[in-house]
Write an enzyme that holds these catalytic residues in place. Structure first.
Site, PDB file in Angstrom:
ATOM      1  N   SER A 128      34.906  31.420  43.965  1.00  0.00           N
ATOM      2  CA  SER A 128      33.748  32.323  44.611  1.00  0.00           C
ATOM      3  C   SER A 128      32.863  31.264  45.525  1.00  0.00           C
ATOM      4  O   SER A 128      32.635  30.188  44.745  1.00  0.00           O
ATOM      5  CB  SER A 128      32.970  33.193  43.686  1.00  0.00           C
ATOM      6  OG  SER A 128      31.899  33.633  44.518  1.00  0.00           O
ATOM      7  N   TYR A 153      28.064  35.327  35.480  1.00  0.00           N
ATOM      8  CA  TYR A 153      29.396  35.505  36.274  1.00  0.00           C
ATOM      9  C   TYR A 153      29.659  34.194  37.057  1.00  0.00           C
ATOM     10  O   TYR A 153      30.883  33.769  37.057  1.00  0.00           O
ATOM     11  CB  TYR A 153      29.120  36.523  37.282  1.00  0.00           C
ATOM     12  CG  TYR A 153      30.327  36.686  38.296  1.00  0.00           C
ATOM     13  CD1 TYR A 153      31.646  37.364  38.189  1.00  0.00           C
ATOM     14  CD2 TYR A 153      29.973  36.181  39.610  1.00  0.00           C
ATOM     15  CE1 TYR A 153      32.727  37.206  38.951  1.00  0.00           C
ATOM     16  CE2 TYR A 153      30.876  36.274  40.455  1.00  0.00           C
ATOM     17  CZ  TYR A 153      32.378  36.537  40.275  1.00  0.00           C
ATOM     18  OH  TYR A 153      33.178  36.554  41.422  1.00  0.00           O
ATOM     19  N   LYS A 157      32.879  31.146  37.011  1.00  0.00           N
ATOM     20  CA  LYS A 157      33.997  30.461  37.987  1.00  0.00           C
ATOM     21  C   LYS A 157      33.863  28.938  38.295  1.00  0.00           C
ATOM     22  O   LYS A 157      34.738  28.306  38.302  1.00  0.00           O
ATOM     23  CB  LYS A 157      33.369  31.037  39.377  1.00  0.00           C
ATOM     24  CG  LYS A 157      33.618  32.596  39.560  1.00  0.00           C
ATOM     25  CD  LYS A 157      35.124  32.978  39.487  1.00  0.00           C
ATOM     26  CE  LYS A 157      35.272  34.488  39.598  1.00  0.00           C
ATOM     27  NZ  LYS A 157      36.688  34.707  39.279  1.00  0.00           N
ATOM     28  N   LEU A 204      26.899  45.075  49.996  1.00  0.00           N
ATOM     29  CA  LEU A 204      26.455  45.479  51.087  1.00  0.00           C
ATOM     30  C   LEU A 204      27.362  46.391  51.889  1.00  0.00           C
ATOM     31  O   LEU A 204      26.759  47.700  52.185  1.00  0.00           O
ATOM     32  CB  LEU A 204      26.032  44.504  52.109  1.00  0.00           C
ATOM     33  CG  LEU A 204      25.463  44.827  53.461  1.00  0.00           C
ATOM     34  CD1 LEU A 204      24.102  45.559  53.409  1.00  0.00           C
ATOM     35  CD2 LEU A 204      25.535  43.648  54.449  1.00  0.00           C
TER      36      LEU A 204
HETATM   37  P1  NAD Z   1      38.199  44.384  41.160  1.00  0.00           P
HETATM   38  O1  NAD Z   1      37.445  44.506  40.090  1.00  0.00           O
HETATM   39  O2  NAD Z   1      38.601  45.354  42.218  1.00  0.00           O
HETATM   40  O3  NAD Z   1      39.812  43.622  40.531  1.00  0.00           O
HETATM   41  C1  NAD Z   1      39.982  42.990  39.619  1.00  0.00           C
HETATM   42  C2  NAD Z   1      40.915  43.824  38.383  1.00  0.00           C
HETATM   43  O4  NAD Z   1      41.215  43.076  37.396  1.00  0.00           O
HETATM   44  C3  NAD Z   1      40.558  45.319  38.412  1.00  0.00           C
HETATM   45  O5  NAD Z   1      41.821  45.761  38.847  1.00  0.00           O
HETATM   46  C4  NAD Z   1      40.564  45.328  36.745  1.00  0.00           C
HETATM   47  O6  NAD Z   1      41.091  46.387  36.274  1.00  0.00           O
HETATM   48  C5  NAD Z   1      41.351  43.959  36.212  1.00  0.00           C
HETATM   49  N1  NAD Z   1      41.115  43.290  35.139  1.00  0.00           N
HETATM   50  C6  NAD Z   1      39.882  42.917  34.779  1.00  0.00           C
HETATM   51  N2  NAD Z   1      39.819  42.184  33.460  1.00  0.00           N
HETATM   52  C7  NAD Z   1      41.222  42.549  33.002  1.00  0.00           C
HETATM   53  C8  NAD Z   1      41.794  42.025  31.787  1.00  0.00           C
HETATM   54  N3  NAD Z   1      41.316  41.486  30.958  1.00  0.00           N
HETATM   55  N4  NAD Z   1      43.176  42.279  31.795  1.00  0.00           N
HETATM   56  C9  NAD Z   1      43.687  42.884  32.779  1.00  0.00           C
HETATM   57  N5  NAD Z   1      43.149  43.380  34.066  1.00  0.00           N
HETATM   58  C10 NAD Z   1      41.956  43.158  33.947  1.00  0.00           C
HETATM   59  O7  NAD Z   1      37.664  42.804  41.683  1.00  0.00           O
HETATM   60  P2  NAD Z   1      38.242  42.401  43.250  1.00  0.00           P
HETATM   61  O8  NAD Z   1      36.926  42.661  44.043  1.00  0.00           O
HETATM   62  O9  NAD Z   1      39.318  42.419  43.766  1.00  0.00           O
HETATM   63  O10 NAD Z   1      38.041  40.734  42.762  1.00  0.00           O
HETATM   64  C11 NAD Z   1      39.146  39.965  42.292  1.00  0.00           C
HETATM   65  C12 NAD Z   1      38.933  38.465  41.919  1.00  0.00           C
HETATM   66  O11 NAD Z   1      38.131  38.064  43.020  1.00  0.00           O
HETATM   67  C13 NAD Z   1      37.802  38.633  40.716  1.00  0.00           C
HETATM   68  O12 NAD Z   1      38.131  37.348  39.897  1.00  0.00           O
HETATM   69  C14 NAD Z   1      36.454  38.144  41.363  1.00  0.00           C
HETATM   70  O13 NAD Z   1      35.529  37.637  40.592  1.00  0.00           O
HETATM   71  C15 NAD Z   1      37.102  37.487  42.476  1.00  0.00           C
HETATM   72  N6  NAD Z   1      35.883  37.327  43.655  1.00  0.00           N
HETATM   73  C16 NAD Z   1      35.638  38.597  44.342  1.00  0.00           C
HETATM   74  C17 NAD Z   1      34.663  38.921  45.335  1.00  0.00           C
HETATM   75  C18 NAD Z   1      34.562  40.215  45.868  1.00  0.00           C
HETATM   76  O14 NAD Z   1      33.111  40.068  46.657  1.00  0.00           O
HETATM   77  N7  NAD Z   1      35.164  41.049  45.579  1.00  0.00           N
HETATM   78  C19 NAD Z   1      34.156  37.192  45.637  1.00  0.00           C
HETATM   79  C20 NAD Z   1      34.462  36.364  45.127  1.00  0.00           C
HETATM   80  C21 NAD Z   1      35.486  36.422  44.153  1.00  0.00           C
HETATM   81  C1  WQD Z   2      25.193  40.671  50.805  1.00  0.00           C
HETATM   82  C2  WQD Z   2      23.913  40.738  51.405  1.00  0.00           C
HETATM   83  C3  WQD Z   2      21.988  40.978  50.152  1.00  0.00           C
HETATM   84  C4  WQD Z   2      23.250  44.971  49.111  1.00  0.00           C
HETATM   85  C5  WQD Z   2      27.931  38.867  45.622  1.00  0.00           C
HETATM   86  C6  WQD Z   2      28.082  37.917  44.846  1.00  0.00           C
HETATM   87  C7  WQD Z   2      29.099  36.779  45.124  1.00  0.00           C
HETATM   88  C8  WQD Z   2      30.519  37.388  45.323  1.00  0.00           C
HETATM   89  C9  WQD Z   2      30.168  38.557  46.652  1.00  0.00           C
HETATM   90  C10 WQD Z   2      32.051  37.552  43.701  1.00  0.00           C
HETATM   91  C11 WQD Z   2      22.710  39.957  50.649  1.00  0.00           C
HETATM   92  C12 WQD Z   2      22.097  42.118  51.319  1.00  0.00           C
HETATM   93  C13 WQD Z   2      23.199  44.110  49.854  1.00  0.00           C
HETATM   94  C14 WQD Z   2      22.163  46.201  49.804  1.00  0.00           C
HETATM   95  C15 WQD Z   2      21.175  44.552  51.093  1.00  0.00           C
HETATM   96  N1  WQD Z   2      31.203  38.150  44.504  1.00  0.00           N
HETATM   97  N2  WQD Z   2      22.205  43.471  50.526  1.00  0.00           N
HETATM   98  N3  WQD Z   2      21.294  45.913  50.665  1.00  0.00           N
HETATM   99  O1  WQD Z   2      25.207  38.884  47.131  1.00  0.00           O
HETATM  100  O2  WQD Z   2      26.335  37.645  49.031  1.00  0.00           O
HETATM  101  O3  WQD Z   2      27.745  38.105  46.894  1.00  0.00           O
HETATM  102  O4  WQD Z   2      29.446  39.431  46.284  1.00  0.00           O
HETATM  103  O5  WQD Z   2      32.142  36.603  43.552  1.00  0.00           O
HETATM  104  O6  WQD Z   2      29.209  36.162  43.851  1.00  0.00           O
HETATM  105  O7  WQD Z   2      27.033  37.364  44.397  1.00  0.00           O
HETATM  106  O8  WQD Z   2      26.720  40.053  48.315  1.00  0.00           O
HETATM  107  O9  WQD Z   2      27.292  42.412  49.498  1.00  0.00           O
HETATM  108  O10 WQD Z   2      25.665  41.973  47.391  1.00  0.00           O
HETATM  109  O11 WQD Z   2      24.893  41.165  49.648  1.00  0.00           O
HETATM  110  O12 WQD Z   2      20.290  44.071  51.761  1.00  0.00           O
HETATM  111  O13 WQD Z   2      22.233  47.540  49.096  1.00  0.00           O
HETATM  112  O14 WQD Z   2      23.547  41.808  51.715  1.00  0.00           O
HETATM  113  O15 WQD Z   2      20.669  41.087  49.809  1.00  0.00           O
HETATM  114  O16 WQD Z   2      21.753  39.419  51.564  1.00  0.00           O
HETATM  115  P1  WQD Z   2      26.552  38.612  47.875  1.00  0.00           P
HETATM  116  P2  WQD Z   2      26.289  41.303  48.814  1.00  0.00           P
END
Ligand code: NAD
Ligand code: WQD
Length: 350
Positions: A128, A153, A157, A204
């Site tokens: 991330s 969290y 990572k 967001l």
């Molecule tokens: P998500 O929660 O939709 O998907 C994760 C899946 O993993 C879920 O289906 C959950 O049931 C499963 N899971 C969690 N722990 C488990 C375990 N111990 N055993 C088996 N299954 C398990 O999340 P996502 O948004 O698809 O994110 C996927 C990956 O990407 C994560 O590692 C997250 O940290 C990373 N990531 C997400 C974002 C984002 O904004 N969505 C941003 C950066 C990184």
């Molecule tokens: C985006 C922008 C908020 C909600 C998070 C995690 C990051 C990654 C992605 C997993 C920001 C603003 C949001 C709302 C708002 N996840 N906002 N009103 O914070 O950039 O990242 O998700 O790895 O680790 O921290 O994403 O979508 O929460 O926010 O104004 O109700 O929208 O302040 O500027 P963020 P976000």
């Protein structure tokens, strides 16, 4: 690629399901492992409806090492693993840090132990942009140093990348790619799969679509006093299908022997920063919906501005984000409408 089997952990989740689709579209066979802690089994039907194929599915917790060993014994011919399974709610991780370290790091270590024992050579990890914190230089390159993590969290990572580095250094047959996602948004253009946040969304775009459809009263815009052109915070929002495709390219790169080192790191973003108000305006423009919003104070822990330098991913990985912001926001809106219609028709038939 035909006759190649990829394990997608967390494959019924948001990004995992889109990646399973793109892998299957490219001819890969897919086995999903998910404990359904943050997703639903019906996602498998969405994947099948899009691809015309069924992924293998095993429901268990990857923290369960013995169960995972049994899995490796059954699925003997795994070519690669893409590891999405993790907990991802930043706020929750502050309240329950041990739960986050336990889940996000135990799953990773169990998988690496399995890869060594059962000789699975290739690994892709969901990292991330949170590892960068507020970078000193924008756009942020992969060489930017880690900042002290803002949350447990984020720390999982950072630690995960260190674990991977040590693991591949000790096992020269292993190759890993860590993909640092910026802000993934949107849904598949079919609207058959998308993001399914539980409870009140933190992110967001799901908050916007839920407000527009009437589940939330109004969007709270967190802060308009940042040092940005319109005062609201800037992020790099990337289409989830584009993001998914980068995973397929990463697997192909390792299989084809193109890796430059045993652990490679790529930013996955568009290279373009958008402010919160720009997202609101683009949403209104692309969907024709009016969004109720109110400016409130900053959210604790938020950084001002982050967006990716995509040069390395574009040139070395050979991947580029293509779908524009308006089309992506429209896909998120179409998915929201699909989910609500499905819920309504389920209520009617019950
Ligand atoms: P998500 O929660 O939709 O998907 C994760 C899946 O993993 C879920 O289906 C959950 O049931 C499963 N899971 C969690 N722990 C488990 C375990 N111990 N055993 C088996 N299954 C398990 O999340 P996502 O948004 O698809 O994110 C996927 C990956 O990407 C994560 O590692 C997250 O940290 C990373 N990531 C997400 C974002 C984002 O904004 N969505 C941003 C950066 C990184
Ligand atoms: C985006 C922008 C908020 C909600 C998070 C995690 C990051 C990654 C992605 C997993 C920001 C603003 C949001 C709302 C708002 N996840 N906002 N009103 O914070 O950039 O990242 O998700 O790895 O680790 O921290 O994403 O979508 O929460 O926010 O104004 O109700 O929208 O302040 O500027 P963020 P976000």
């Amino acid at each position: 690629m035909k006759n190649r089997l990829v394990l997608v952990t967390g494959g019924t989740g948001y990004i995992g399901s889109h990646t399973a689709v793109e892998l299957m579209n490219e001819g890969f066979d897919v086995v999903i492992v998910d404990n359904l802690s943050n997703s639903e089994k019906s996602v498998l039907d969405g994947i099948t409806a899009i691809t015309g194929r069924r992924a293998f599915f095993e429901q268990f917790d990857i923290c369960d090492k013995e169960r995972l060993r049994d899995f490796f014994k059954v699925y003997k011919k795994l070519d690669a693993i893409i590891h999405f399974a993790a907990y991802k709610a930043v706020g929750e991780s502050v309240e329950k840090p041990l739960m986050y370290y336990q889940n996000n790091l135990t799953t990773l270590m169990n998988l690496f132990e399995g890869m060594v024992e059962f000789k699975v050579p290739y690994f892709v990890f969901s990292s991330s942009a949170t590892v960068y914190g507020q970078p000193d230089i924008l756009p942020v390159t992969e060489r930017a140093p880690f900042k002290p993590a803002d949350s447990p969290y984020g720390n999982t990572k950072q630690i995960a990348e260190e674990i991977m580095r040590d693991a591949v250094n000790a096992n020269k047959d292993l190759h890993a790619i860590s993909l640092r996602y910026f802000n993934p948004i949107g849904a598949h253009p079919s609207a058959l799969i998308g993001e399914l946040p539980r409870g009140v969304p933190n992110n967001l775009v799901p908050f916007i679509t839920q407000t527009a459809i009437g589940i939330r009263d109004e969007l709270k815009v967190f802060g308009d006093d940042y040092n940005t052109p319109d005062g609201t915070a800037i992020r790099d929002y990337i289409n989830v299908v584009d993001l998914a495709k980068a995973h397929v390219v990463s697997i192909q790169r390792m299989i084809e022997g193109k890796s430059k080192s045993n652990l490679e790191i790529f930013n996955l973003g568009t290279g373009k920063g958008s402010s919160v108000m720009e997202i609101v305006n683009a949403f209104e423009k692309s969907t024709g919906e009016k969004l109720k919003f109110k400016i409130v104070g900053r959210r604790a822990g938020d950084v001002e501005s982050v967006y990716a330098d995509t040069k390395y991913a574009n040139e070395e990985l050979g991947w580029k984000a293509k779908v524009d912001l308006e089309e992506t926001l429209l896909s998120a809106w179409n998915w929201e409408k699909y989910v609500r219609n499905k819920k309504r028709s389920r209520l009617k038939t019950n």
